[in-house]
Motif scaffolding. Structure first.
Motif, PDB file in Angstrom:
ATOM      1  N   MET A   1     -12.137 -32.234 -31.443  1.00  0.00           N
ATOM      2  CA  MET A   1     -12.266 -31.623 -30.161  1.00  0.00           C
ATOM      3  C   MET A   1     -12.115 -32.639 -29.065  1.00  0.00           C
ATOM      4  SD  MET A   1     -14.458 -29.595 -28.741  1.00  0.00           S
ATOM      5  CE  MET A   1     -14.163 -29.792 -26.806  1.00  0.00           C
ATOM      6  N   ASN A  46      -6.142 -15.363 -19.457  1.00  0.00           N
ATOM      7  CA  ASN A  46      -7.274 -15.555 -20.366  1.00  0.00           C
ATOM      8  C   ASN A  46      -7.023 -16.082 -21.756  1.00  0.00           C
ATOM      9  OD1 ASN A  46      -9.706 -15.136 -21.733  1.00  0.00           O
ATOM     10  ND2 ASN A  46     -10.083 -13.068 -20.938  1.00  0.00           N
ATOM     11  N   LEU A  48      -8.518 -16.056 -24.132  1.00  0.00           N
ATOM     12  CA  LEU A  48      -9.122 -15.210 -25.263  1.00  0.00           C
ATOM     13  C   LEU A  48      -8.412 -13.944 -25.700  1.00  0.00           C
ATOM     14  CD1 LEU A  48     -12.940 -15.520 -24.386  1.00  0.00           C
ATOM     15  CD2 LEU A  48     -11.455 -17.217 -25.554  1.00  0.00           C
TER      16      LEU A  48
ATOM     17  N   ILE B  45     -14.355 -13.320 -32.417  1.00  0.00           N
ATOM     18  CA  ILE B  45     -13.411 -14.520 -32.234  1.00  0.00           C
ATOM     19  C   ILE B  45     -14.088 -15.714 -32.848  1.00  0.00           C
ATOM     20  CG2 ILE B  45     -12.257 -16.030 -30.746  1.00  0.00           C
ATOM     21  CD1 ILE B  45     -11.877 -13.738 -28.929  1.00  0.00           C
ATOM     22  N   GLN B  52     -17.456 -26.391 -32.642  1.00  0.00           N
ATOM     23  CA  GLN B  52     -17.353 -26.583 -31.296  1.00  0.00           C
ATOM     24  C   GLN B  52     -16.497 -25.524 -30.595  1.00  0.00           C
ATOM     25  OE1 GLN B  52     -17.559 -30.936 -30.076  1.00  0.00           O
ATOM     26  NE2 GLN B  52     -16.745 -31.476 -32.404  1.00  0.00           N
ATOM     27  N   LEU B  55     -17.386 -24.053 -27.381  1.00  0.00           N
ATOM     28  CA  LEU B  55     -17.309 -24.925 -26.086  1.00  0.00           C
ATOM     29  C   LEU B  55     -15.901 -24.508 -25.450  1.00  0.00           C
ATOM     30  CD1 LEU B  55     -18.360 -28.473 -27.467  1.00  0.00           C
ATOM     31  CD2 LEU B  55     -19.690 -26.939 -26.102  1.00  0.00           C
ATOM     32  N   ILE B  56     -15.049 -23.987 -26.065  1.00  0.00           N
ATOM     33  CA  ILE B  56     -13.900 -23.712 -25.545  1.00  0.00           C
ATOM     34  C   ILE B  56     -13.844 -22.171 -25.055  1.00  0.00           C
ATOM     35  CG2 ILE B  56     -11.350 -23.222 -25.958  1.00  0.00           C
ATOM     36  CD1 ILE B  56     -12.182 -26.423 -25.849  1.00  0.00           C
ATOM     37  N   VAL B  57     -14.352 -21.316 -26.144  1.00  0.00           N
ATOM     38  CA  VAL B  57     -14.261 -19.901 -26.073  1.00  0.00           C
ATOM     39  C   VAL B  57     -15.229 -19.429 -24.918  1.00  0.00           C
ATOM     40  CG1 VAL B  57     -14.715 -17.786 -27.108  1.00  0.00           C
ATOM     41  CG2 VAL B  57     -13.241 -19.572 -28.385  1.00  0.00           C
ATOM     42  N   ARG B  60     -14.589 -19.338 -21.394  1.00  0.00           N
ATOM     43  CA  ARG B  60     -13.507 -18.168 -20.720  1.00  0.00           C
ATOM     44  C   ARG B  60     -14.083 -16.942 -20.850  1.00  0.00           C
ATOM     45  NH1 ARG B  60      -8.595 -21.378 -19.352  1.00  0.00           N
ATOM     46  NH2 ARG B  60      -9.272 -23.256 -20.387  1.00  0.00           N
TER      47      ARG B  60
END
Lengths: 212, 535
Positions: A1, A46, A48, B45, B52, B55-57, B60
């Motif tokens: 990470m 986006n 996602l 998702i 972790q 922390l990214i998803v 957003r």
């Protein structure tokens, strides 16, 4: 990470070519120079939603391969308004976003922004609007770079960068959580090469027709 | 009696469009339904992903609350992994969260809410011409500086977080940044400049200290009378205009409030746990329901899906939560009408009820008895609610009031950063565990629940402030907070129901809506409503 790619070098401290004049100049505390960048590259979209994330993914790739120190990389994500603030102090702006125009997935559209943003500043009581050509380029997410451009021109006034180029990559799949489709990934790599060449050679980006 | 059904769409846009449908009887809203028009797929998702990934998803999920999403996602992992947080990490996280909110305050006011104050509906007000002069989009004398200066706090965030809104610099065990003395000095200069240029000069017309001396509604009325600079500030004008055009008289909402609280004392939350959270908070959490205060307890949260496009009619705690979408067209036959779930809180003695989240809820929590010395203790809004009750005006005033309080806190946290001490302590990654992390985004309580099994995310549930406020009816048929806030709203002109906009926007459930407004579209959308058949 790992953390997000750092947004290039910290804002420059050299004097800008011209004293800032737009509303955004209100932001500068006394004694602190406004930001100044040779170029700012902004990836919108986006992460996602499958191919909609191609802009931010490209910014990560650029951060990994490295860009000149006076180039700022901005992961614009879905924050359209702040994309406008990110253009502040940049002599040239390169924007990458996904698009849905009906073309084949992966098609690259290369659009000089001066064809998209109306030339006249807003007059009293008349909010600025984009030009009708925008209607032909609907975006798969709500906050559109074209709205950010119109807003930025209002916000930055005479400091609005004159050299702006928008790369749009036609999206294939917008499913939540999906990876980039192969066609869009290949196009992203092409755009990455075009941008790196642009940044290295400082050619006039608004000349010629580079559409795929 | 005349009954008219109105569809007003779209009014806002977090996690997609928000459709608002109201029934108007004799010029007053009698029923309202709020419908989130877009499926949120991120819980699906995240399932099976690296611990972790949140922390990214989650940053957003939203283009305007990315820092808040990151903040609570990091604390959820801190709790699950039982990390230790250095003081600097807590301070930087506090600063970042508060700066995101500080930028949102003027942006929400000028770019979203105040535009409707220029509506021709108010042309009869003696203050109307001044409202138009100040608040007209792009050309208003207050609009431009207010919107431009809103970016100041974001520059502070970016000095520590690298960028905003989609940073991932908060991680379990601290923050990934290495600020220099020059960064801290610059951050302080930017914050002070924002405070003097916008907060004091344009918004308050007085010093932060003078404003914060107001502890009751009577104090605020006296403050208005005290000087021309108070009366003519944007805050003074806003209050006078609201009282003139009646924004103090509708939009009350459910009268029951939830705040998870945010900002931690750097010495009291070094080992983040669920049980230790309330006492470590600086901005207090709390429930206010049925006229009584209760401590916030995450175990009492439920998400009801009776009227949501998810399978079944369950009301699970988020640790056990499911996100199983169903076909909306078919689900409508079962009375389902929204992609939002209905968050409910099981209040002792009252059962699971809807609660309003947001700045007003925070100000109610800040007025509860029993504050520790490090905690927010502010009686102002308890007095305001007792004196004049909730309304569109009061909800807005609560949001704007926070600018002064949070400015003071951020300044104090900046001064406490010790550049010689660590910002991150490497955590032990645990394969199994449960975590809860929460914060207060600008628009209200925001929380994550994470379940880790064998080094992967087994379940991840997010409850946003927008879900608390726009959630649909629950299994008991009780409306959500905005649904109930809309009821009783007078609509003077059904062809231009600006009053509905005031109520919905007072909850500040979007920013994309703001971007529309910049393009001059919001007004047109409000007026291009669809008039359904007359019942």
């Amino acid at each position: 990470m790992t953390a997000e790619p750092a947004a290039g070098a910290p804002p420059g401290h050299g004097p800008a070519a011209d004293a800032p004049t737009g509303l955004a100049a209100l932001l500068d505390p006394p004694g602190i120079a406004p930001p100044s960048w040779t170029a700012t590259v902004i990836g919108c979209g986006n992460l996602l939603r499958g191919d909609d994330g191609v802009g931010p993914v490209l910014i990560r790739h650029l951060a990994a391969v490295g860009v000149p120190a006076d180039v700022r990389l901005v992961d614009g994500g879905t924050a359209g308004l702040d994309t406008a603030f990110a253009m502040r102090g940049a002599r040239r702006v390169l924007i990458v976003d996904a698009a849905r125009t009906g073309a084949a997935p992966g098609t690259i559209h290369r659009v000089p922004a001066d064809q998209l943003v109306a030339a006249d500043p807003p007059s009293a009581g008349t909010p600025p609007v984009g030009t009708p050509s925008l209607a032909t380029l609907p975006q798969p997410h709500a906050v559109r770079w074209d709205q950010a451009l119109v807003f930025a021109r209002w916000l930055l006034g005479a400091d609005f960068p004159t050299d702006i180029v928008v790369y749009l990559i036609e999206a294939g799949c917008l499913d939540p959580g999906a990876d980039l489709t192969p066609a869009v990934r290949r196009s992203m790599e092409r755009v990455q090469t075009m941008i790196l060449n642009d940044l290295a050679t400082s050619v006039d980006l608004t000349a010629g027709d580079h559409d795929a | 009696m005349t009954t008219v059904d109105l569809n007003v769409s779209p009014m806002g846009r977090v996690e997609g469009d928000l459709d608002v449908r109201v029934t108007i009887d004799d010029g007053v809203v009698s029923k309202a339904w709020t419908s989130a028009a877009m499926f949120r797929g991120f819980e699906i998702i995240l399932r099976g992903k690296d611990p972790q990934a949140g922390l990214i998803v989650t940053p957003r999920i939203c283009g305007i609350c990315g820092g808040s999403h990151l903040f609570k996602a990091a604390y959820a992992l801190d709790v699950a992994w039982q990390t230790e947080l250095p003081r600097n990490a807590t301070l930087i996280r506090n600063i970042a969260q508060a700066c995101e909110t500080l930028q949102s305050i003027p942006r929400c006011f000028y770019a979203l809410f105040a535009i409707d104050l220029t509506n021709k509906r108010y042309a009869g007000s003696p203050l109307y011409a001044e409202a138009v002069r100040r608040f007209t989009p792009f050309t208003g004398t207050s609009y431009g500086p207010g919107v431009a200066l809103s970016a100041g706090p974001i520059e502070v965030y970016a000095l520590f977080g690298g960028q905003w809104p989609h940073s991932s610099f908060m991680v379990p065990g601290g923050v990934i940044c290495a600020p220099t003395l020059a960064d801290v000095t610059r951050a302080t200069a930017i914050l002070e400049h924002w405070k003097s240029q916008w907060l004091e000069q344009r918004w308050l017309g007085c010093s932060v200290n003078r404003w914060l001396a107001n502890r009751s509604w009577a104090d605020i009325l006296a403050w208005l009378d005290e000087s021309a600079s108070h009366r003519d500030s944007d805050c003074g004008f806003f209050l006078r205009y609201c009282l003139d055009i009646g924004l103090d008289r509708y939009g009350a909402g459910p009268g029951n409030y939830l705040a998870t609280g945010t900002y931690f004392d750097p010495d009291l939350y070094r080992q983040p746990t669920v049980d230790g959270r309330n006492d470590a908070l600086i901005g207090r959490g709390g429930i206010y329901a049925g006229g009584a205060h209760f401590p916030f307890d995450q175990a009492r949260v439920r998400e009801d899906v009776t009227h949501s496009y998810y399978q079944g009619t369950s009301a699970y705690h988020p640790f056990d939560g499911e996100t199983v979408p169903v076909d909306p067209e078919r689900a409508q036959a079962d009375g389902k009408y929204s992609w939002a779930k209905s968050p409910r809180y099981d209040v002792p003695g009252l059962g699971p009820i809807p609660l309003e989240a947001g700045p007003l809820a925070r100000r109610v929590a800040a007025a509860a008895p029993g504050a520790a010395p490090h905690q927010d203790d502010d009686p102002l809004f308890a007095d305001i609610l007792a004196t004049i009750g909730s309304s569109v005006m009061v909800r807005l005033l609560a949001r704007m009031h926070e600018a002064a309080r949070y400015y003071r806190w951020v300044r104090g946290w900046l001064d406490q950063i010790d550049l010689h001490e660590p910002f991150h302590l490497a955590p032990t990654e645990r394969a199994d565990g449960r975590g809860f992390g929460a914060t207060e985004a600008a628009r209200g309580s925001l929380a994550d629940w994470i379940v880790l099994e064998r080094g992967r995310i087994a379940n991840y549930q997010v409850i946003t402030p927008t879900a608390w406020n726009i959630g649909p009816r629950d299994g008991d048929g009780t409306p959500g907070p905005i649904e109930s806030a809309l009821v009783g709203t007078p609509v003077t002109d059904p062809s231009d129901p600006v009053e509905l906009g005031h109520v919905a926007r007072s909850f500040d459930s979007c920013l994309v809506c703001t971007v529309h407004a910049y393009n001059g579209r919001t007004g047109r959308e409000l007026s291009s409503f669809v008039l359904n058949e007359t019942v």
